[in-house]
Motif scaffolding. Sequence first.
Motif, PDB file in Angstrom:
ATOM      1  N   HIS A   1      -9.561  90.413  99.969  1.00  0.00           N
ATOM      2  CA  HIS A   1      -8.135  90.332  99.625  1.00  0.00           C
ATOM      3  C   HIS A   1      -7.324  90.284 100.914  1.00  0.00           C
ATOM      4  O   HIS A   1      -6.902  91.309 101.442  1.00  0.00           O
ATOM      5  CB  HIS A   1      -7.733  91.527  98.754  1.00  0.00           C
ATOM      6  CG  HIS A   1      -6.347  91.428  98.202  1.00  0.00           C
ATOM      7  ND1 HIS A   1      -5.901  90.331  97.489  1.00  0.00           N
ATOM      8  CD2 HIS A   1      -5.301  92.290  98.247  1.00  0.00           C
ATOM      9  CE1 HIS A   1      -4.637  90.542  97.112  1.00  0.00           C
ATOM     10  NE2 HIS A   1      -4.256  91.712  97.568  1.00  0.00           N
TER      11      HIS A   1
ATOM     12  N   ALA B   1      -3.189  92.610  80.962  1.00  0.00           N
ATOM     13  CA  ALA B   1      -3.370  93.063  82.341  1.00  0.00           C
ATOM     14  C   ALA B   1      -2.109  93.770  82.837  1.00  0.00           C
ATOM     15  O   ALA B   1      -2.189  94.895  83.367  1.00  0.00           O
ATOM     16  CB  ALA B   1      -3.704  91.879  83.242  1.00  0.00           C
TER      17      ALA B   1
ATOM     18  N   TRP C   1      -5.817  96.681  87.451  1.00  0.00           N
ATOM     19  CA  TRP C   1      -5.003  96.027  86.424  1.00  0.00           C
ATOM     20  C   TRP C   1      -5.224  94.521  86.326  1.00  0.00           C
ATOM     21  O   TRP C   1      -4.897  93.916  85.305  1.00  0.00           O
ATOM     22  CB  TRP C   1      -3.513  96.326  86.630  1.00  0.00           C
ATOM     23  CG  TRP C   1      -2.886  95.622  87.801  1.00  0.00           C
ATOM     24  CD1 TRP C   1      -2.806  96.066  89.077  1.00  0.00           C
ATOM     25  CD2 TRP C   1      -2.249  94.339  87.777  1.00  0.00           C
ATOM     26  NE1 TRP C   1      -2.173  95.133  89.862  1.00  0.00           N
ATOM     27  CE2 TRP C   1      -1.810  94.069  89.084  1.00  0.00           C
ATOM     28  CE3 TRP C   1      -1.997  93.393  86.785  1.00  0.00           C
ATOM     29  CZ2 TRP C   1      -1.143  92.892  89.423  1.00  0.00           C
ATOM     30  CZ3 TRP C   1      -1.338  92.226  87.128  1.00  0.00           C
ATOM     31  CH2 TRP C   1      -0.917  91.994  88.435  1.00  0.00           C
ATOM     32  N   TRP C   2      -5.766  93.869  87.350  1.00  0.00           N
ATOM     33  CA  TRP C   2      -5.929  92.412  87.294  1.00  0.00           C
ATOM     34  C   TRP C   2      -7.024  92.083  86.286  1.00  0.00           C
ATOM     35  O   TRP C   2      -8.176  92.418  86.480  1.00  0.00           O
ATOM     36  CB  TRP C   2      -6.259  91.839  88.669  1.00  0.00           C
ATOM     37  CG  TRP C   2      -6.313  90.342  88.655  1.00  0.00           C
ATOM     38  CD1 TRP C   2      -7.435  89.571  88.684  1.00  0.00           C
ATOM     39  CD2 TRP C   2      -5.210  89.444  88.588  1.00  0.00           C
ATOM     40  NE1 TRP C   2      -7.088  88.241  88.641  1.00  0.00           N
ATOM     41  CE2 TRP C   2      -5.721  88.140  88.582  1.00  0.00           C
ATOM     42  CE3 TRP C   2      -3.830  89.613  88.513  1.00  0.00           C
ATOM     43  CZ2 TRP C   2      -4.917  87.007  88.519  1.00  0.00           C
ATOM     44  CZ3 TRP C   2      -3.022  88.495  88.454  1.00  0.00           C
ATOM     45  CH2 TRP C   2      -3.567  87.213  88.457  1.00  0.00           C
TER      46      TRP C   2
ATOM     47  N   TYR D   1     -12.582  87.475  93.813  1.00  0.00           N
ATOM     48  CA  TYR D   1     -12.839  88.574  92.893  1.00  0.00           C
ATOM     49  C   TYR D   1     -13.789  88.134  91.800  1.00  0.00           C
ATOM     50  O   TYR D   1     -14.013  86.940  91.572  1.00  0.00           O
ATOM     51  CB  TYR D   1     -11.523  89.090  92.286  1.00  0.00           C
ATOM     52  CG  TYR D   1     -10.796  88.095  91.432  1.00  0.00           C
ATOM     53  CD1 TYR D   1     -11.035  88.021  90.061  1.00  0.00           C
ATOM     54  CD2 TYR D   1      -9.862  87.225  91.990  1.00  0.00           C
ATOM     55  CE1 TYR D   1     -10.370  87.101  89.267  1.00  0.00           C
ATOM     56  CE2 TYR D   1      -9.192  86.305  91.204  1.00  0.00           C
ATOM     57  CZ  TYR D   1      -9.447  86.249  89.849  1.00  0.00           C
ATOM     58  OH  TYR D   1      -8.793  85.332  89.069  1.00  0.00           O
TER      59      TYR D   1
ATOM     60  N   TRP E   1       0.028  94.841  93.983  1.00  0.00           N
ATOM     61  CA  TRP E   1      -0.450  93.517  94.410  1.00  0.00           C
ATOM     62  C   TRP E   1      -1.130  93.600  95.773  1.00  0.00           C
ATOM     63  O   TRP E   1      -2.132  92.951  96.026  1.00  0.00           O
ATOM     64  CB  TRP E   1       0.717  92.531  94.517  1.00  0.00           C
ATOM     65  CG  TRP E   1       1.267  92.103  93.209  1.00  0.00           C
ATOM     66  CD1 TRP E   1       2.340  92.632  92.547  1.00  0.00           C
ATOM     67  CD2 TRP E   1       0.778  91.047  92.383  1.00  0.00           C
ATOM     68  NE1 TRP E   1       2.544  91.963  91.364  1.00  0.00           N
ATOM     69  CE2 TRP E   1       1.604  90.984  91.243  1.00  0.00           C
ATOM     70  CE3 TRP E   1      -0.275  90.145  92.508  1.00  0.00           C
ATOM     71  CZ2 TRP E   1       1.400  90.049  90.232  1.00  0.00           C
ATOM     72  CZ3 TRP E   1      -0.470  89.211  91.505  1.00  0.00           C
ATOM     73  CH2 TRP E   1       0.365  89.174  90.380  1.00  0.00           C
TER      74      TRP E   1
ATOM     75  N   TRP F   1      -7.947  83.283  95.083  1.00  0.00           N
ATOM     76  CA  TRP F   1      -6.534  83.023  95.371  1.00  0.00           C
ATOM     77  C   TRP F   1      -6.441  82.507  96.799  1.00  0.00           C
ATOM     78  O   TRP F   1      -7.205  82.909  97.670  1.00  0.00           O
ATOM     79  CB  TRP F   1      -5.697  84.289  95.336  1.00  0.00           C
ATOM     80  CG  TRP F   1      -5.570  84.989  94.041  1.00  0.00           C
ATOM     81  CD1 TRP F   1      -5.950  84.563  92.804  1.00  0.00           C
ATOM     82  CD2 TRP F   1      -5.003  86.285  93.865  1.00  0.00           C
ATOM     83  NE1 TRP F   1      -5.651  85.518  91.875  1.00  0.00           N
ATOM     84  CE2 TRP F   1      -5.068  86.581  92.498  1.00  0.00           C
ATOM     85  CE3 TRP F   1      -4.452  87.222  94.729  1.00  0.00           C
ATOM     86  CZ2 TRP F   1      -4.598  87.778  91.969  1.00  0.00           C
ATOM     87  CZ3 TRP F   1      -3.984  88.401  94.208  1.00  0.00           C
ATOM     88  CH2 TRP F   1      -4.044  88.673  92.842  1.00  0.00           C
TER      89      TRP F   1
ATOM     90  N   LEU G   1      -5.081  96.728  92.676  1.00  0.00           N
ATOM     91  CA  LEU G   1      -5.156  95.427  92.013  1.00  0.00           C
ATOM     92  C   LEU G   1      -6.351  95.371  91.057  1.00  0.00           C
ATOM     93  O   LEU G   1      -6.243  94.869  89.929  1.00  0.00           O
ATOM     94  CB  LEU G   1      -5.240  94.340  93.081  1.00  0.00           C
ATOM     95  CG  LEU G   1      -5.122  92.894  92.679  1.00  0.00           C
ATOM     96  CD1 LEU G   1      -3.833  92.623  91.922  1.00  0.00           C
ATOM     97  CD2 LEU G   1      -5.174  92.016  93.930  1.00  0.00           C
ATOM     98  N   GLU G   2      -7.450  95.940  91.468  1.00  0.00           N
ATOM     99  CA  GLU G   2      -8.643  95.964  90.619  1.00  0.00           C
ATOM    100  C   GLU G   2      -8.405  96.719  89.311  1.00  0.00           C
ATOM    101  O   GLU G   2      -9.057  96.433  88.316  1.00  0.00           O
ATOM    102  CB  GLU G   2      -9.807  96.651  91.351  1.00  0.00           C
ATOM    103  CG  GLU G   2     -10.380  95.844  92.466  1.00  0.00           C
ATOM    104  CD  GLU G   2     -11.453  96.588  93.223  1.00  0.00           C
ATOM    105  OE1 GLU G   2     -12.306  95.909  93.812  1.00  0.00           O
ATOM    106  OE2 GLU G   2     -11.446  97.845  93.248  1.00  0.00           O
TER     107      GLU G   2
ATOM    108  N   ASP H   1      -4.330  79.714  92.387  1.00  0.00           N
ATOM    109  CA  ASP H   1      -5.210  80.598  91.632  1.00  0.00           C
ATOM    110  C   ASP H   1      -6.249  79.748  90.909  1.00  0.00           C
ATOM    111  O   ASP H   1      -5.886  78.846  90.146  1.00  0.00           O
ATOM    112  CB  ASP H   1      -4.358  81.386  90.632  1.00  0.00           C
ATOM    113  CG  ASP H   1      -5.129  82.372  89.785  1.00  0.00           C
ATOM    114  OD1 ASP H   1      -6.319  82.596  90.036  1.00  0.00           O
ATOM    115  OD2 ASP H   1      -4.516  82.920  88.852  1.00  0.00           O
TER     116      ASP H   1
END
Length: 161
Positions: A54, A151, A41-42, A64, A32, A78, A38-39, A93
Amino acid sequence: MPVISSERDTEALALTVVARFDAPAERVWQVWEDPRQLERWWGPPSWPATFERHDFVPGGESRYVMTGPDGTRAGGWWRAIDVSPTRRFEWADGFADAEGEPDPSMPVTHAVVTLEEADGSTTMTTVSTFASLEQLEQLLAMGMDEGMRQAMGQIDGLLEE
């Protein structure tokens, strides 16, 4: 797949996704905290994210863009509310327009992720709440539930590195 449950609660206007990882909470927290992790898996595998900003601190903002298989771009943002390292992250979000600014025509979700470590593994619970049943149904129809499960299914690969 690390996701062990996904529940929709139309009375509480919430979607709860629970995943378990064979890693300590400190390591799960890094996926996170670090925008490059993060890129990875998000967003679902076919819609990878690029984090242009971020700021992972209370009051900080993240921006993003997810890119679909046909090149379609979908922006998001976010706003961090609470960042309690290795334990809890709370944020607003939302969707972003073509300039990366919040899109007021789309719903904003309130989300909280908590990490609980026991016996060397970490349970990650993500609760997303919505302002109305219509917003919950709209985002579910857009694939939010399946997208979150896909994700989170990518996190194990990161944790093994």
